[in-house]
Design a protein around this motif. Sequence first.
Motif, PDB file in Angstrom:
ATOM      1  N   LEU A  33      34.179 -13.149 -78.522  1.00  0.00           N
ATOM      2  CA  LEU A  33      33.447 -14.311 -78.647  1.00  0.00           C
ATOM      3  C   LEU A  33      32.270 -14.648 -77.935  1.00  0.00           C
ATOM      4  O   LEU A  33      32.544 -14.764 -76.643  1.00  0.00           O
ATOM      5  N   PRO A  35      29.564 -17.599 -77.447  1.00  0.00           N
ATOM      6  CA  PRO A  35      29.141 -18.954 -78.020  1.00  0.00           C
ATOM      7  C   PRO A  35      27.732 -19.017 -78.069  1.00  0.00           C
ATOM      8  O   PRO A  35      27.081 -18.683 -76.989  1.00  0.00           O
ATOM      9  N   GLY A  39      28.254 -24.080 -79.380  1.00  0.00           N
ATOM     10  CA  GLY A  39      29.544 -23.926 -80.110  1.00  0.00           C
ATOM     11  C   GLY A  39      29.366 -24.030 -81.722  1.00  0.00           C
ATOM     12  O   GLY A  39      30.411 -23.865 -82.548  1.00  0.00           O
ATOM     13  N   HIS A  41      27.337 -21.924 -83.395  1.00  0.00           N
ATOM     14  CA  HIS A  41      27.300 -20.413 -83.707  1.00  0.00           C
ATOM     15  C   HIS A  41      27.903 -19.492 -82.588  1.00  0.00           C
ATOM     16  O   HIS A  41      28.254 -20.076 -81.495  1.00  0.00           O
ATOM     17  N   ALA A  42      28.263 -18.386 -83.026  1.00  0.00           N
ATOM     18  CA  ALA A  42      28.790 -17.426 -82.075  1.00  0.00           C
ATOM     19  C   ALA A  42      28.424 -16.016 -82.605  1.00  0.00           C
ATOM     20  O   ALA A  42      28.411 -15.712 -83.873  1.00  0.00           O
ATOM     21  N   HIS A  54      26.857 -12.494 -86.195  1.00  0.00           N
ATOM     22  CA  HIS A  54      26.452 -13.768 -85.856  1.00  0.00           C
ATOM     23  C   HIS A  54      26.770 -14.884 -86.952  1.00  0.00           C
ATOM     24  O   HIS A  54      26.167 -14.861 -87.973  1.00  0.00           O
ATOM     25  N   THR A  57      30.410 -21.362 -86.481  1.00  0.00           N
ATOM     26  CA  THR A  57      31.888 -21.555 -86.205  1.00  0.00           C
ATOM     27  C   THR A  57      32.374 -22.177 -87.469  1.00  0.00           C
ATOM     28  O   THR A  57      33.600 -22.233 -87.407  1.00  0.00           O
ATOM     29  N   TRP A  94      35.542 -26.496 -79.422  1.00  0.00           N
ATOM     30  CA  TRP A  94      36.291 -25.251 -79.527  1.00  0.00           C
ATOM     31  C   TRP A  94      37.620 -25.494 -79.810  1.00  0.00           C
ATOM     32  O   TRP A  94      38.372 -24.955 -80.693  1.00  0.00           O
TER      33      TRP A  94
END
Length: 109
Positions: A33, A35, A39, A41-42, A54, A57, A94
Amino acid sequence: MASNTSKTARASVRAGQAGQGGALSVLGEFKYLIPLNGGKHAYIRNLTNGKTVHLRTDSDAFVEEIRVLAAAGHAAKIRAEINGLAVNHPQDGWDATEKRLVAAGVFEG
């Protein structure tokens, strides 16, 4: 005839090819991952198909991508990586991402 690659680069490629026996050879620690955007998107690096995607999350696509990696035997490493992100970046959510993945049954089995 001169080559466009340096002597060091050619030696590095030869050294990397010499150790291949069909197994993945990675220098250093591989991160699944990456980040982005606090946080939200990842990037997810997928060893099974060699692609990086892409995703948001909080999307179903994110859950399914992690599920594919977990089913391929990477569940413990991904979960540890998410826990590490939760500790190092508590404001990025997260811990909520991990709870959503657990609720979806991604890490079971």
